[in-house]
Scaffold this active site. Structure first.
Site, short mmCIF file in Angstrom:
data_model
loop_
_atom_site.label_atom_id
_atom_site.label_comp_id
_atom_site.label_asym_id
_atom_site.label_seq_id
_atom_site.Cartn_x
_atom_site.Cartn_y
_atom_site.Cartn_z
N PRO A 190 0.97 -1.05 -0.03
CA PRO A 190 -0.08 -0.03 0.06
C PRO A 190 0.69 1.26 0.03
O PRO A 190 2.07 1.22 0.60
CB PRO A 190 -0.76 0.09 1.27
CG PRO A 190 -0.74 -1.55 1.55
CD PRO A 190 0.66 -2.14 1.09
N THR A 224 2.45 2.90 -2.54
CA THR A 224 3.55 2.81 -3.40
C THR A 224 3.21 3.64 -4.81
O THR A 224 4.25 3.82 -5.19
CB THR A 224 4.08 1.44 -3.76
OG1 THR A 224 2.88 0.63 -4.02
CG2 THR A 224 4.54 0.74 -2.72
N THR A 263 -2.21 4.04 -7.77
CA THR A 263 -3.22 4.79 -8.51
C THR A 263 -2.71 5.87 -9.10
O THR A 263 -3.12 6.41 -10.08
CB THR A 263 -4.07 5.06 -7.33
OG1 THR A 263 -4.71 3.90 -6.42
CG2 THR A 263 -5.10 5.97 -7.70
N GLU A 279 14.49 -1.40 25.71
CA GLU A 279 14.85 -0.81 24.46
C GLU A 279 16.59 -1.25 24.25
O GLU A 279 17.11 -1.33 23.41
CB GLU A 279 14.46 0.35 24.51
CG GLU A 279 13.08 0.70 24.55
CD GLU A 279 12.23 0.01 23.57
OE1 GLU A 279 12.84 -0.18 22.38
OE2 GLU A 279 11.09 -0.35 23.78
N ASP A 337 6.89 -8.08 20.26
CA ASP A 337 8.17 -8.50 19.90
C ASP A 337 7.95 -10.11 19.74
O ASP A 337 8.37 -10.56 18.58
CB ASP A 337 9.16 -8.26 21.01
CG ASP A 337 9.44 -6.86 21.41
OD1 ASP A 337 8.99 -6.18 20.22
OD2 ASP A 337 9.94 -6.45 22.27
#
Length: 765
Positions: A316, A318, A321, A537, A615
């Site tokens: 989607p 890219t 259209t 993190e 994760d």
């Protein structure tokens, strides 16, 4: 990927705004009123009417009592024959008569005056009066006129001779009596008592036109029904249009009468290939289509068959259209745009009819382009899950197949389609002759991302310190739509801060917003939670730093965004290829499990958090794909699940024993990579603690700081200075707090009243 800055402004569509229901109702009522007035005027002047007569004299003419009337209508003078039954028909119901009668009686010298008027129409019975005028009765059969008054009953015999009747008080009207010339005094002297001496006419008589009576009755009976039918049709049409515009029956004015019409919108595109950045190979494939639309004769002379259909597929955003719009803009032909879901509706067979209607419109507008967005909703494989292959969707697909390449020939029509899932489309739809070309539109690489950013930055005031190439490096995997959103978010942030240019800080924040959502700095987080998120993190980052071939760690933050307490951004080191090695997939699993491994190592198994949920989801999907589709496990190269198309949840692709072996293989991969991540963190605890400390000080650290800690095993100078400033601010805040507290204590002590000495104390002193 291909985008323009003014997408919505450069495409004009013929969509009509919905109409207001109240305005339609009032407009309909107004039309009905105007129609009623017009029809009434037409009837008034067209329909035949009774003649209006003014009676001026009543006399005997040839033995008949007649009335001479002055006509104020269309017939001039008219003789009203009172004795004959000229008006004794079924059409005399409209007859009315008003007569003023002056009666003078010899017994009443002063005389009396009476006014009489019609009270009911004549009947056809021989014994009944032909005319009943109040208390005046005229009977044509007996030839007697009778007037009943308070003074008695007076009758006049309407015959040729004077006839004495045995009724008391009867008065006689002789033959030859003429109201204008009668000598009433002579009649009185002769003893002949005229019962009605003066009958002065008067009043108005409506004379029915018998020749037009049938037409009048027919029109007066049929016209009301015609008016009702016209009103019903007008209201029904208005109501159906209103309901369609309001969406109660369908969108865009659709109703039960027009539900089979195609919902395709005819748009005139002004896009050019220069407005589309990147995807140069994809654009070159479409240049041939543009040349055919401009010069079709060249291909016909050479005997070449131009591709009848092109399907664009890829992730989607890219630019599939926009590529289709660019083709339409370059060729300068009509562009019919419709979504795959717009064919189906609540009625069976509507989809196939809309397909026929769409291609009928396209043939009239040829050469043109039909673009079907999200074609997988109507072009998916037939009979995939349904028990019967005759579903409504299959009928629509069959009609689409016939229109694209069936018995009926079509020239000058190119069908373009876009989908995110080429693998779910029906094979008959993808064969040559229908969709000849399959063009994959991938996510942009670094150069294409830079080109896209340049297009979207044309109308934006970006600071000279911002390097678009650096932004392209930091946004791997971003689609063209996401890149446009990054610059738009950065612009909004700059405007919110009342800045005249977009800074690098705005772009950094915009990238974070696109990835994880807006920052929630107001969220209250305890020191323990903040410390645990930092360790989580840091675990992701540390595993990525020590795994060979893993992605580069670009950024770590512990600022909450969306549902995440923080996130770690990593980008590929080498060229961005879709081809992944087994080691790359294993590194991705280990990196995803690094957060949980860090929590377990530093906080214990009982203190691990729910932050690793996403994760685990990513790691499990990668491991499952490796085992069931990619043949990267001990189970061999067997593909247990299809890699293309949808997976039927009710289908059994393997036995229970195989399912158990697959589960064991997936669990084995996850356990091994978790142990890899755990060992890396255990062996590099000091480095992880430095990353955690940097995060607690600065909350967000970027690649330069991360690489410095990884190489030198110490904090960067900038972070150390920030730490010292924070310590000074903290010490000053604590000192100020203690001073404020001491001040409040002193004020509290001084406010308390001192005790007066007692008598015993005073005496002792």
């Amino acid at each position: 990927m291909s985008n323009t800055s003014n997408f919505n402004e450069r495409v004009t569509e013929n969509a009509k705004p919905p109409k207001n229901v109240k305005s339609i109702i009032w407009k309909t009522i107004g039309i009905i009123i105007v129609m009623a007035i017009i029809i009434g005027l037409i009837l008034f002047y067209v329909l035949p009417r009774n003649t209006i007569a003014n009676i001026s004299n009543i006399q005997y003419v040839d033995g008949n009592l007649v009335a001479t009337a002055t006509i104020n209508g269309r017939s001039g003078r008219f003789i009203l024959d009172l004795e004959n039954s000229t008006y004794q028909t079924s059409y005399t119901s409209g007859l009315s008569l008003s007569i003023s009668v002056f009666l003078r009686n010899l017994n009443n010298a002063n005389g009396q005056s009476f006014f009489v008027s019609l009270i009911r129409p004549a009947t056809s019975s021989a014994n009944d009066a032909v005319f009943n005028i109040a208390n005046l009765s005229i009977n044509q059969t007996r030839g007697v006129a009778t007037l009943v008054t308070e003074g008695g009953s007076y009758s006049a015999v309407l015959t040729t001779t004077l006839t004495a009747l045995p009724l008391t008080g009867q008065k006689f009207l002789p033959e030859g009596f003429n109201l204008d010339t009668a000598n009433t005094d002579a009649y009185r002297a002769a003893g002949a008592i005229p019962g009605i001496q003066r009958l002065l006419a008067v009043g108005n008589v409506q004379l029915p036109n018998q020749s037009t009576a049938i037409l009048t009755q027919f029109l007066t009976s049929i016209i009301p029904f015609v008016i009702l039918i016209v009103i019903y049709i007008v209201i029904a049409r208005r109501f159906s249009r209103t309901m369609g515009a309001g969406g109660a029956i369908g969108e865009d004015g659709e109703n039960v009468f027009t539900i089979g019409k195609s919902q395709a919108k005819l748009a005139k595109s002004t896009f050019k290939f220069t407005d589309v950045a990147g995807i140069e190979e994809e654009k070159s494939e479409l240049i041939e289509l543009v040349d055919y639309l401009k010069r079709p004769g060249k291909y016909v002379q050479m005997g070449a068959r131009t591709p009848r259909g092109v399907v664009l597929y890829g992730p989607p955003g890219t630019g599939k259209t926009l590529l289709a719009k660019a083709v339409a803009g370059e060729a300068g032909v009509p562009f019919f745009q419709v979504t795959g879901s717009a064919f189906e509706d609540m009625l069976v067979g509507v989809g196939a009819k809309r397909v026929r209607n769409l291609f009928a419109k396209a043939k009239k507008a040829a050469p043109c382009i039909i673009f079907i967005d999200e074609i997988d909703s109507v072009g998916s494989k037939r009979g995939k899950y349904e028990i019967s292959a005759g579903s409504a969707t299959d009928q629509t697909l069959n009609q689409l197949l016939a229109e694209m390449d069936g018995f009926s020939t079509r020239t000058g029509i190119i069908v373009m389609a876009a989908t995110n899932r080429l693998d779910v489309l029906d094979d008959a739809l993808l064969r040559p002759g229908r969709f000849d070309r399959h063009i994959q539109v991938n996510l942009p690489d670094i150069k294409e991302r830079e080109a896209i950013l340049k297009i979207h930055s044309r109308n934006k005031n970006i600071s000279s310190k911002v390097n678009l190439l650096d932004i392209a490096r930091r946004t791997p995997g971003f689609s063209g739509a996401q890149l446009e959103n990054v610059l738009n978010e950065a612009t909004l942030l700059a405007v919110r801060a009342d800045r005249t240019s977009i800074s690098l800080t705005d772009i950094d924040e915009a990238i974070d917003r696109v990835i994880a959502g807006p920052a929630k700095k107001s969220r209250v987080i305890s020191d323990f939670e903040k410390n645990q998120v930092a360790h989580h993190e840091a675990g992701h980052a540390l595993v990525g730093l020590h795994l060979k071939g893993a992605d580069e760690v670009q950024k770590i933050t512990i600022i909450p965004r969306g549902q995440a307490g923080g996130y770690t951004l990593s980008t590929p080191k080498d060229a961005e290829l879709n081809l992944k090695k087994k080691s790359d997939l294993l590194n991705m699993i280990a990196g995803a499990l690094g957060g949980r491994a860090s929590e377990e190592l530093f906080f214990g198994k009982d203190a691990i958090s729910t932050g690793a949920s996403n994760d685990f989801y990513k790691a499990t999907n990668i491991a499952k794909t490796m085992v069931t589709q990619l043949g990267m496990s001990d189970l061999g190269i067997t593909q247990f699940l299809p890699s293309e198309g949808g997976i039927n949840p009710n289908a059994r692709y393997y036995s229970e024993n195989t399912a158990q072996r697959i589960d064991e293989a997936i669990a084995k991969i996850l356990e091994e990579q978790y142990q890899v991540a755990y060992n890396i963190i255990k062996d590099n605890q000091n480095e992880l603690k430095l990353i955690v400390e940097a995060l607690l000080i600065q909350e967000t650290i970027v690649k330069n700081d991360i690489d410095y800690i990884h190489e030198h095993l110490k904090l960067p100078e900038a972070i150390i200075k920030l730490k010292e400033e924070q310590l000074k601010e903290k010490a000053a805040a604590e000192k100020e707090e203690q001073a404020e507290k001491a001040k409040l204590d002193h004020q509290s002590d001084s406010a308390q009243p001192q005790e007066e000495p007692t008598a015993s104390t005073a005496s002792s002193n």
